[in-house]
Design a protein around this motif. Structure first.
Motif, PDB file in Angstrom:
ATOM      1  N   THR A 159      12.730  62.543  37.559  1.00  0.00           N
ATOM      2  CA  THR A 159      11.409  63.043  38.550  1.00  0.00           C
ATOM      3  C   THR A 159      11.707  62.989  39.911  1.00  0.00           C
ATOM      4  O   THR A 159      12.746  62.792  40.389  1.00  0.00           O
ATOM      5  CB  THR A 159      10.091  62.098  38.025  1.00  0.00           C
ATOM      6  OG1 THR A 159       9.158  62.504  38.981  1.00  0.00           O
ATOM      7  CG2 THR A 159      10.544  60.644  38.642  1.00  0.00           C
ATOM      8  N   ASP A 160      10.777  63.695  40.570  1.00  0.00           N
ATOM      9  CA  ASP A 160      10.864  63.907  42.163  1.00  0.00           C
ATOM     10  C   ASP A 160       9.929  62.981  43.047  1.00  0.00           C
ATOM     11  O   ASP A 160       9.815  62.884  44.038  1.00  0.00           O
ATOM     12  CB  ASP A 160      10.730  65.183  42.584  1.00  0.00           C
ATOM     13  CG  ASP A 160       9.619  65.674  42.318  1.00  0.00           C
ATOM     14  OD1 ASP A 160       8.670  65.180  41.661  1.00  0.00           O
ATOM     15  OD2 ASP A 160       9.079  66.725  42.907  1.00  0.00           O
ATOM     16  N   ASP A 161       9.328  62.211  42.170  1.00  0.00           N
ATOM     17  CA  ASP A 161       8.081  61.681  42.760  1.00  0.00           C
ATOM     18  C   ASP A 161       7.798  60.056  42.659  1.00  0.00           C
ATOM     19  O   ASP A 161       7.993  59.644  41.253  1.00  0.00           O
ATOM     20  CB  ASP A 161       6.659  62.394  42.394  1.00  0.00           C
ATOM     21  CG  ASP A 161       5.433  61.801  43.230  1.00  0.00           C
ATOM     22  OD1 ASP A 161       5.290  62.646  44.195  1.00  0.00           O
ATOM     23  OD2 ASP A 161       5.059  60.790  42.921  1.00  0.00           O
ATOM     24  N   GLU A 162       7.511  59.175  43.392  1.00  0.00           N
ATOM     25  CA  GLU A 162       7.491  57.626  43.018  1.00  0.00           C
ATOM     26  C   GLU A 162       6.148  57.254  42.222  1.00  0.00           C
ATOM     27  O   GLU A 162       6.486  56.286  41.311  1.00  0.00           O
ATOM     28  CB  GLU A 162       7.304  57.015  44.318  1.00  0.00           C
ATOM     29  CG  GLU A 162       8.435  56.858  45.212  1.00  0.00           C
ATOM     30  CD  GLU A 162       9.605  55.798  44.901  1.00  0.00           C
ATOM     31  OE1 GLU A 162       9.397  55.115  43.888  1.00  0.00           O
ATOM     32  OE2 GLU A 162      10.685  55.827  45.514  1.00  0.00           O
ATOM     33  N   ARG A 163       5.203  58.314  42.002  1.00  0.00           N
ATOM     34  CA  ARG A 163       3.893  57.828  41.312  1.00  0.00           C
ATOM     35  C   ARG A 163       4.555  58.106  39.898  1.00  0.00           C
ATOM     36  O   ARG A 163       4.009  57.220  38.965  1.00  0.00           O
ATOM     37  CB  ARG A 163       2.748  58.887  41.615  1.00  0.00           C
ATOM     38  CG  ARG A 163       2.219  58.360  42.931  1.00  0.00           C
ATOM     39  CD  ARG A 163       1.600  59.480  43.527  1.00  0.00           C
ATOM     40  NE  ARG A 163       2.401  60.768  44.171  1.00  0.00           N
ATOM     41  CZ  ARG A 163       1.562  61.768  44.830  1.00  0.00           C
ATOM     42  NH1 ARG A 163       0.685  61.851  44.872  1.00  0.00           N
ATOM     43  NH2 ARG A 163       2.595  62.788  45.121  1.00  0.00           N
ATOM     44  N   ILE A 164       5.463  59.236  39.516  1.00  0.00           N
ATOM     45  CA  ILE A 164       5.600  59.329  38.243  1.00  0.00           C
ATOM     46  C   ILE A 164       6.719  58.108  37.713  1.00  0.00           C
ATOM     47  O   ILE A 164       6.647  57.655  36.758  1.00  0.00           O
ATOM     48  CB  ILE A 164       6.352  60.717  37.994  1.00  0.00           C
ATOM     49  CG1 ILE A 164       5.170  61.867  38.285  1.00  0.00           C
ATOM     50  CG2 ILE A 164       6.730  60.692  36.685  1.00  0.00           C
ATOM     51  CD1 ILE A 164       5.807  63.228  38.274  1.00  0.00           C
ATOM     52  N   LEU A 165       7.393  57.760  38.525  1.00  0.00           N
ATOM     53  CA  LEU A 165       8.444  56.931  38.305  1.00  0.00           C
ATOM     54  C   LEU A 165       7.886  55.522  38.145  1.00  0.00           C
ATOM     55  O   LEU A 165       8.232  54.888  37.221  1.00  0.00           O
ATOM     56  CB  LEU A 165       9.468  56.561  39.622  1.00  0.00           C
ATOM     57  CG  LEU A 165      10.663  55.675  39.456  1.00  0.00           C
ATOM     58  CD1 LEU A 165      11.687  56.421  38.551  1.00  0.00           C
ATOM     59  CD2 LEU A 165      11.353  55.397  40.703  1.00  0.00           C
ATOM     60  N   CYS A 198       6.392  55.650  34.653  1.00  0.00           N
ATOM     61  CA  CYS A 198       7.530  55.424  33.715  1.00  0.00           C
ATOM     62  C   CYS A 198       7.675  53.798  33.592  1.00  0.00           C
ATOM     63  O   CYS A 198       8.098  53.272  32.389  1.00  0.00           O
ATOM     64  CB  CYS A 198       8.561  56.097  33.909  1.00  0.00           C
ATOM     65  SG  CYS A 198       8.692  57.877  33.830  1.00  0.00           S
ATOM     66  N   LYS A 199       8.043  53.334  34.433  1.00  0.00           N
ATOM     67  CA  LYS A 199       8.168  51.952  34.463  1.00  0.00           C
ATOM     68  C   LYS A 199       6.963  50.987  33.692  1.00  0.00           C
ATOM     69  O   LYS A 199       7.341  49.897  33.219  1.00  0.00           O
ATOM     70  CB  LYS A 199       8.308  51.209  35.975  1.00  0.00           C
ATOM     71  CG  LYS A 199       9.687  51.619  36.897  1.00  0.00           C
ATOM     72  CD  LYS A 199       9.603  51.056  38.341  1.00  0.00           C
ATOM     73  CE  LYS A 199      10.799  51.573  38.968  1.00  0.00           C
ATOM     74  NZ  LYS A 199      10.986  50.965  40.536  1.00  0.00           N
ATOM     75  N   GLU A 200       5.735  51.307  34.166  1.00  0.00           N
ATOM     76  CA  GLU A 200       4.746  50.753  33.540  1.00  0.00           C
ATOM     77  C   GLU A 200       4.653  50.942  32.004  1.00  0.00           C
ATOM     78  O   GLU A 200       4.420  50.047  31.151  1.00  0.00           O
ATOM     79  CB  GLU A 200       3.451  51.250  34.081  1.00  0.00           C
ATOM     80  CG  GLU A 200       2.136  50.933  33.547  1.00  0.00           C
ATOM     81  CD  GLU A 200       1.054  51.423  34.116  1.00  0.00           C
ATOM     82  OE1 GLU A 200      -0.060  51.535  33.485  1.00  0.00           O
ATOM     83  OE2 GLU A 200       0.782  52.111  35.052  1.00  0.00           O
ATOM     84  N   TYR A 201       5.338  52.158  31.793  1.00  0.00           N
ATOM     85  CA  TYR A 201       5.134  52.380  30.000  1.00  0.00           C
ATOM     86  C   TYR A 201       6.701  52.043  29.333  1.00  0.00           C
ATOM     87  O   TYR A 201       7.001  52.555  28.518  1.00  0.00           O
ATOM     88  CB  TYR A 201       4.715  53.758  29.755  1.00  0.00           C
ATOM     89  CG  TYR A 201       3.130  53.681  29.898  1.00  0.00           C
ATOM     90  CD1 TYR A 201       2.331  53.173  28.785  1.00  0.00           C
ATOM     91  CD2 TYR A 201       2.558  54.162  31.047  1.00  0.00           C
ATOM     92  CE1 TYR A 201       0.730  53.361  29.135  1.00  0.00           C
ATOM     93  CE2 TYR A 201       1.072  54.253  31.424  1.00  0.00           C
ATOM     94  CZ  TYR A 201       0.475  53.804  30.394  1.00  0.00           C
ATOM     95  OH  TYR A 201      -1.170  53.929  30.309  1.00  0.00           O
ATOM     96  N   ASP A 202       7.562  51.528  30.347  1.00  0.00           N
ATOM     97  CA  ASP A 202       8.871  51.285  29.666  1.00  0.00           C
ATOM     98  C   ASP A 202       9.738  52.298  29.307  1.00  0.00           C
ATOM     99  O   ASP A 202      10.349  52.492  28.175  1.00  0.00           O
ATOM    100  CB  ASP A 202       8.511  50.254  28.389  1.00  0.00           C
ATOM    101  CG  ASP A 202      10.039  49.386  28.294  1.00  0.00           C
ATOM    102  OD1 ASP A 202      10.922  49.439  29.108  1.00  0.00           O
ATOM    103  OD2 ASP A 202      10.204  49.126  27.240  1.00  0.00           O
TER     104      ASP A 202
END
Length: 244
Positions: free
Chosen positions: A50-56, A59-63
């Motif tokens: 990804t290019d965006d911290e919000r998507i990152l 992803c962390k939230e949903y492992d």
């Protein structure tokens, strides 16, 4: 053979900003794609690029394993190249992050039986079954030679049915595969004229004489390009979950 599954996820979509984290039945869209890819035993590793911290953060939230890539990439293949410089693999499968209904059985269709290095590029196609699909410019039509190597990809209906209708229209899907060498070539080669005209990454290989193998898949999916598509996908997944 080490095959890496890569799901590109760009935030700034012109028609639907934030599309990868759009809600589908309480989960972000990228989660649904990731779960489908996980079902396949093909991949040594699966990465959201990804290019965006919000998507990152989602992803962390949903492992989900994810890496932050440059905002300068203007094509999914370019983003895939960056992943290939950070994660070692023989082949890299691109699975578009806006296809939450992708069927995990399709991925093995584009993996070569034998791969000994060098350039390899392949993609799945779906047969178009209605005139509406054929004239829809978002469906990128492809024609191939007798070896199923790409001759041309266009948003226009090709071939033109002047002499016969004894053929099938096919569209290129969001499931594609590249060798490391092919991605390096893509990155080092200027964007080609026909690629610019049709806005299709694969034309860079075609115009430079690198074969792009097309394989028909019977596993159809729905790309989410607009809010209307999102409503349809929510309905289809809701029906699927209810049936289970």
């Amino acid at each position: 053979m080490r095959i890496i599954g890569v799901i590109p996820a760009r935030y700034e979509s012109s028609r639907m900003p934030g599309k990868p984290i759009a809600d589908i039945l309480g989960r972000p869209m990228i989660w649904w794609v990731y779960q489908q890819v996980k079902k396949s035993p093909l991949f040594s590793e699966i990465i959201v690029a990804t290019d965006d911290e919000r998507i990152l953060e989602k992803c962390k939230e949903y492992d989900m394993k994810a890496i932050l890539t440059s905002k300068q990439h203007d094509t999914p293949t370019s983003r895939l190249y960056e992943v290939s410089t950070k994660i070692e693999g023989d082949l890299y499968t691109l699975i578009m992050g806006d296809e939450p209904l992708v069927d995990e059985r399709c991925f093995s269709l584009i993996v070569p039986e034998v791969f000994s290095g060098g350039y390899y590029v392949g993609a799945l196609t779906n047969v178009l079954t209605s005139p509406t699909e054929v004239i829809d410019f978002s469906n990128q039509k492809v024609v191939t030679n007798s070896k199923r190597e790409t001759l041309f990809i266009s948003r226009s209906p090709i071939p033109y049915p002047k002499g016969t209708l004894d053929f099938q229209y096919e569209k290129v899907t969001g499931v594609q595969i590249f060798s490391k060498d092919a991605l390096s070539f893509y990155n080092a080669t200027p964007k080609s004229i026909l690629e610019k005209a049709e806005e299709n990454d694969l034309m860079r290989f075609v115009e430079n004489g690198i074969p792009v193998k097309m394989t028909v898949s019977n596993y159809k999916t729905v790309s989410v390009d607009t809010p209307k598509d999102l409503v349809l996908v929510r309905k289809l997944l809701e029906e699927k979950n209810d049936s289970v």
